[in-house]
Motif scaffolding. Sequence first.
Motif, PDB file in Angstrom:
ATOM      1  N   HIS A 197      43.364  43.182  44.234  1.00  0.00           N
ATOM      2  CA  HIS A 197      42.839  43.301  42.956  1.00  0.00           C
ATOM      3  C   HIS A 197      42.346  42.143  41.781  1.00  0.00           C
ATOM      4  O   HIS A 197      43.387  41.295  42.294  1.00  0.00           O
ATOM      5  N   GLU A 198      42.097  41.994  41.107  1.00  0.00           N
ATOM      6  CA  GLU A 198      42.155  40.654  41.224  1.00  0.00           C
ATOM      7  C   GLU A 198      42.584  40.084  40.026  1.00  0.00           C
ATOM      8  O   GLU A 198      43.398  38.924  39.852  1.00  0.00           O
ATOM      9  N   SER A 199      43.241  41.058  39.667  1.00  0.00           N
ATOM     10  CA  SER A 199      44.776  40.980  38.183  1.00  0.00           C
ATOM     11  C   SER A 199      45.982  40.676  39.677  1.00  0.00           C
ATOM     12  O   SER A 199      47.108  40.742  38.953  1.00  0.00           O
ATOM     13  N   LEU A 200      45.636  40.660  40.855  1.00  0.00           N
ATOM     14  CA  LEU A 200      46.985  40.228  41.128  1.00  0.00           C
ATOM     15  C   LEU A 200      48.965  40.981  41.212  1.00  0.00           C
ATOM     16  O   LEU A 200      49.219  40.754  40.994  1.00  0.00           O
ATOM     17  N   PRO A 201      48.258  42.676  41.031  1.00  0.00           N
ATOM     18  CA  PRO A 201      48.844  43.537  40.699  1.00  0.00           C
ATOM     19  C   PRO A 201      50.807  43.011  41.565  1.00  0.00           C
ATOM     20  O   PRO A 201      51.548  43.035  41.093  1.00  0.00           O
TER      21      PRO A 201
END
Length: 299
Positions: A197-201
């Motif tokens: 995910h773009e949020s780099l979880p």
Amino acid sequence: MDLALLRTFVAVHRAGSLTRAAALLGLSQPAVIAQIRALERQLGRPLFLRQARGVTPTSIGDELAHRAAPHLDALMEITQSGLDDNGSPRTLHLNGPPEFVSERALPALTALAGRDRMALRASFGHADEALEGLAAGHYDLVISTARPRGALLTATALCDEEHVLVAGARWAARIPPGTLRSKGPRAAKDLPVVEVHESLPLVSRYWAEVFDSLPTASAAVIVPDLRAVLSSVIAGAGLAVLPRYLCATALERGEVVALLDPPVPPLRTYFLVVRTGTLALPHIGRAHEWLLRSALDWD
């Protein structure tokens, strides 16, 4: 008390929405509203508060749901299976992360299904959506990295997974051994990131726990399946944080390289989540117990 009214009430409580409950029950929204009002008249107390988006149960509504839902589920099980069981298999509806369900849960449950003549239906989803679907009755069992709150759902710790910071050999060669330990995340700032995910979880969590900082890089590749993340890393797309069980074979083969071996590796816990009371249903209870036993042998 009319069981049909209770069934509608529990569906609304689980769905958090009159519209979703109506779709789940195959009723019109006015019919659902009428049944909820009828039950409220019988009890003499309001069960829900109408909100801009959906409904919120009152304290009486919550108490009634927690007391009635398990018994209603058991009655529905009897109704659906029939008192004179004809031997037809029960169906278990499972939801969870795609890679964990595929690599861990389904191989274990397939062995159980073959022995107990249980049918399986698996789907993948985000933790919040999966837990919402479980509460609404769409699934029987959810594997989640989030522990639900409240008494409507019951969670049991299933297993922990260790997270590993990996990269393909070409990128790993740019970071001499021990550099990450001595210089911290600055040593990897120029490496592209592969994430779900773009949020780099996963990378963000690893950075916070190991380096006490946040990553500064943006993702080069985003793909919502950790198996595809691993394939991208092997192909040379950059670095990633992966569960050890998923990348163990690639590490042994040298297809990816562990960039750091921290003294305390980051862990993530998986939970088995069911609607409270449904473990009394044989097919759900057996699957739940089988997964817990299988997890003892997972590395």
